[in-house]
Design an enzyme around this catalytic site. Structure first.
Site, PDB file in Angstrom:
ATOM      1  N   HIS A 136      -7.105   1.020  -6.699  1.00 59.22           N
ATOM      2  CA  HIS A 136      -7.343   0.089  -5.576  1.00 59.22           C
ATOM      3  C   HIS A 136      -8.001  -1.177  -6.154  1.00 59.22           C
ATOM      4  CE1 HIS A 136      -7.732  -1.343  -1.628  1.00 59.22           C
ATOM      5  NE2 HIS A 136      -8.601  -0.503  -1.103  1.00 59.22           N
TER       6      HIS A 136
ATOM      7  N   GLN B 202      -9.889  -3.895  -3.995  1.00 58.36           N
ATOM      8  CA  GLN B 202     -11.200  -3.445  -3.512  1.00 58.36           C
ATOM      9  C   GLN B 202     -12.287  -3.720  -4.540  1.00 58.36           C
ATOM     10  OE1 GLN B 202     -11.999  -1.728  -0.436  1.00 58.36           O
ATOM     11  NE2 GLN B 202     -13.984  -2.409  -1.171  1.00 58.36           N
TER      12      GLN B 202
ATOM     13  N   ARG C  78     -13.379  -8.793   0.937  1.00 59.31           N
ATOM     14  CA  ARG C  78     -11.968  -8.492   0.705  1.00 59.31           C
ATOM     15  C   ARG C  78     -11.129  -9.756   0.935  1.00 59.31           C
ATOM     16  NH1 ARG C  78     -10.172  -3.308   1.170  1.00 59.31           N
ATOM     17  NH2 ARG C  78      -8.264  -4.241   0.343  1.00 59.31           N
TER      18      ARG C  78
ATOM     19  N   ASP D  44     -17.402   6.929  -2.042  1.00 56.65           N
ATOM     20  CA  ASP D  44     -16.200   6.784  -1.218  1.00 56.65           C
ATOM     21  C   ASP D  44     -15.961   8.149  -0.573  1.00 56.65           C
ATOM     22  OD1 ASP D  44     -13.792   5.926  -0.094  1.00 56.65           O
ATOM     23  OD2 ASP D  44     -12.636   6.101  -1.950  1.00 56.65           O
TER      24      ASP D  44
ATOM     25  N   CYS E 214     -16.388   1.353   0.044  1.00 57.43           N
ATOM     26  CA  CYS E 214     -15.213   0.555   0.419  1.00 57.43           C
ATOM     27  C   CYS E 214     -14.882   0.677   1.895  1.00 57.43           C
ATOM     28  CB  CYS E 214     -14.019   0.936  -0.443  1.00 57.43           C
ATOM     29  SG  CYS E 214     -13.453   2.628  -0.189  1.00 57.43           S
TER      30      CYS E 214
ATOM     31  N   ARG F  10       0.880  -1.175   0.000  1.00 57.19           N
ATOM     32  CA  ARG F  10       0.000   0.000   0.000  1.00 57.19           C
ATOM     33  C   ARG F  10       0.910   1.215   0.000  1.00 57.19           C
ATOM     34  NH1 ARG F  10      -5.471   1.331   3.291  1.00 57.19           N
ATOM     35  NH2 ARG F  10      -6.171   0.008   1.590  1.00 57.19           N
TER      36      ARG F  10
HETATM   37  N1   CP Z   1     -11.299  -0.259   1.992  1.00 55.00           N
HETATM   38  C1   CP Z   1     -10.048  -0.292   2.477  1.00 55.00           C
HETATM   39  O1   CP Z   1      -9.095  -0.490   1.740  1.00 55.00           O
HETATM   40  O2   CP Z   1      -9.969  -0.117   3.827  1.00 55.00           O
HETATM   41  P1   CP Z   1      -8.643   0.087   4.679  1.00 55.00           P
HETATM   42  O3   CP Z   1      -8.083   1.447   4.324  1.00 55.00           O
HETATM   43  O4   CP Z   1      -9.113   0.020   6.113  1.00 55.00           O
HETATM   44  O5   CP Z   1      -7.661  -0.992   4.334  1.00 55.00           O
HETATM   45  N1  NVA Z   2     -10.052   6.673  -1.527  1.00 53.05           N
HETATM   46  C1  NVA Z   2      -9.695   6.239  -0.190  1.00 53.05           C
HETATM   47  C2  NVA Z   2      -9.872   4.772  -0.072  1.00 53.05           C
HETATM   48  C3  NVA Z   2      -9.576   4.214   1.296  1.00 53.05           C
HETATM   49  C4  NVA Z   2      -9.724   2.718   1.359  1.00 53.05           C
HETATM   50  C5  NVA Z   2      -8.273   6.642   0.111  1.00 53.05           C
HETATM   51  O1  NVA Z   2      -7.406   6.496  -0.759  1.00 53.05           O
HETATM   52  O2  NVA Z   2      -8.015   7.128   1.219  1.00 53.05           O
END
Ligand code: CP
Ligand code: NVA
Length: 306
Positions: A137, A140, A292, A225, A264, A110
């Site tokens: 992502h 997701q 997930r 989101d 998400c 990440r």
């Molecule tokens: N949806 C998602 O990726 O959640 P987290 O940021 O908690 O991993």
């Molecule tokens: N768009 C959000 C998704 C979190 C899972 C972010 O990048 O913070």
């Protein structure tokens, strides 16, 4: 020729492979219905494998679901925050990739900057999985499509409406639309539209508008989101720009009567979604979060050659 199976973005994989991964996710979930969460799947496709999990940003769902996923596949995980690694002191991404390739069997990352994941994958001799970047992502979206199919049948031919920020999650939905054969209506304020290259990838499967009602009209699925993603600095400006883009019961009424709502998570109740929608009968967000695990198990099994 590099035959390593990286899972970096949905647009990089062919439709047949993606469909097979999603089918495997459904099958894996069904096969372990009622089992304790720590029991290993019968085929244990990650037996003797170790997954490294590197986080440059916060995470709840991704962290726990990947850890649970690799265990259910019969493997093990090593988890690290990038800030605690020498990466945090400037060791090059490529050198980190060379070292980890000698120590683990796959790497989940990440990252703040999408290009860092690409750089890691170019050098890594083990599979690399994108677990969210500033640009996409993909894990997701596999969980989201799985959830839609559980509740409403095959996603091919369905109409999905994205309301809000044209962000990383939106980008992966756009990548998925032509691959899985669904229509995606995207409603964003003009200053926060999706990346133009991504829109090109979506082709005629994606319709862009600034009107949430137009996007949602008759849709089978409504998705949103956060308006402020990790790394975004302009919090106040964003709240103002997205004021008319909240998903509430009035907007949901524009969708098909049996439409489902996805997010998400984490959600910002009272901003991009109302309590009534998030906690209401059309919301499938908790199934989405659970999925997930199942979707990522299918991704990892594919990475390991399944
Ligand atoms: N949806 C998602 O990726 O959640 P987290 O940021 O908690 O991993
Ligand atoms: N768009 C959000 C998704 C979190 C899972 C972010 O990048 O913070």
């Amino acid at each position: 020729m590099n035959m390593v199976r990286h899972f970096l973005d949905i647009h990089r994989l062919d439709a047949e492979t993606l469909r097979a991964i999603l089918d495997d996710a459904h099958a894996r979930k069904a096969a372990r219905k009622g089992w304790p969460k720590g029991r290993v799947d019968a085929d244990a496709p990650a037996k003797d494998r170790v997954l490294a999990m590197i986080f440059e940003k916060n995470s709840t769902r991704t962290r726990f679901s990947f850890d649970a996923a690799i265990r259910q596949l019969g493997g093990d995980a090593i988890i690290a925050n990038a800030a605690d690694m020498q990466l945090g002191r400037g060791e090059p991404v490529e050198d980190t990739a060379r070292v980890l390739s000698r120590m683990v069997d796959a790497v989940m990352i990440r990252a703040n900057d999408h290009e860092d994941v690409e750089r890691f994958a170019r050098v890594s001799t083990v599979p690399v999985v994108n677990a969210l970047t500033d640009r996409s992502h993909p894990c997701q979206i596999l969980a989201d499509l799985m959830t839609i199919e559980e509740h409403r049948g095959p996603v091919a031919g369905k109409t999905l409406a994205w309301v809000g920020d044209g962000n990383n999650v939106c980008a992966s939905f756009i990548h998925a639309a032509p691959k899985f054969g669904f229509q995606l209506n995207v409603a964003c304020p003009s200053d926060y539209h999706p990346d133009l290259h991504d829109l090109q990838r979506g082709g005629n499967h994606v319709h862009l508008t600034s009107d949430p009602r137009e996007a949602v009209a008759g849709a089978d699925v409504v998705v949103t989101d956060t308006w402020v993603s990790m790394g975004d600095q302009d919090y106040e400006e964003r709240l103002a720009a997205f004021e008319a883009y909240g998903v509430d019961a009035v907007l949901m009424k524009q969708a098909a009567p049996d439409a489902v709502f996805l997010h998400c998570l984490p959600a910002h109740r009272g901003e991009e979604v109302s309590d009534a929608v998030l906690d209401g009968p059309q919301s499938v967000v908790w199934d989405e979060a659970e999925n997930r695990i199942h979707a990522q198990k299918a991704v990892l099994a594919w990475c390991f050659g399944g």
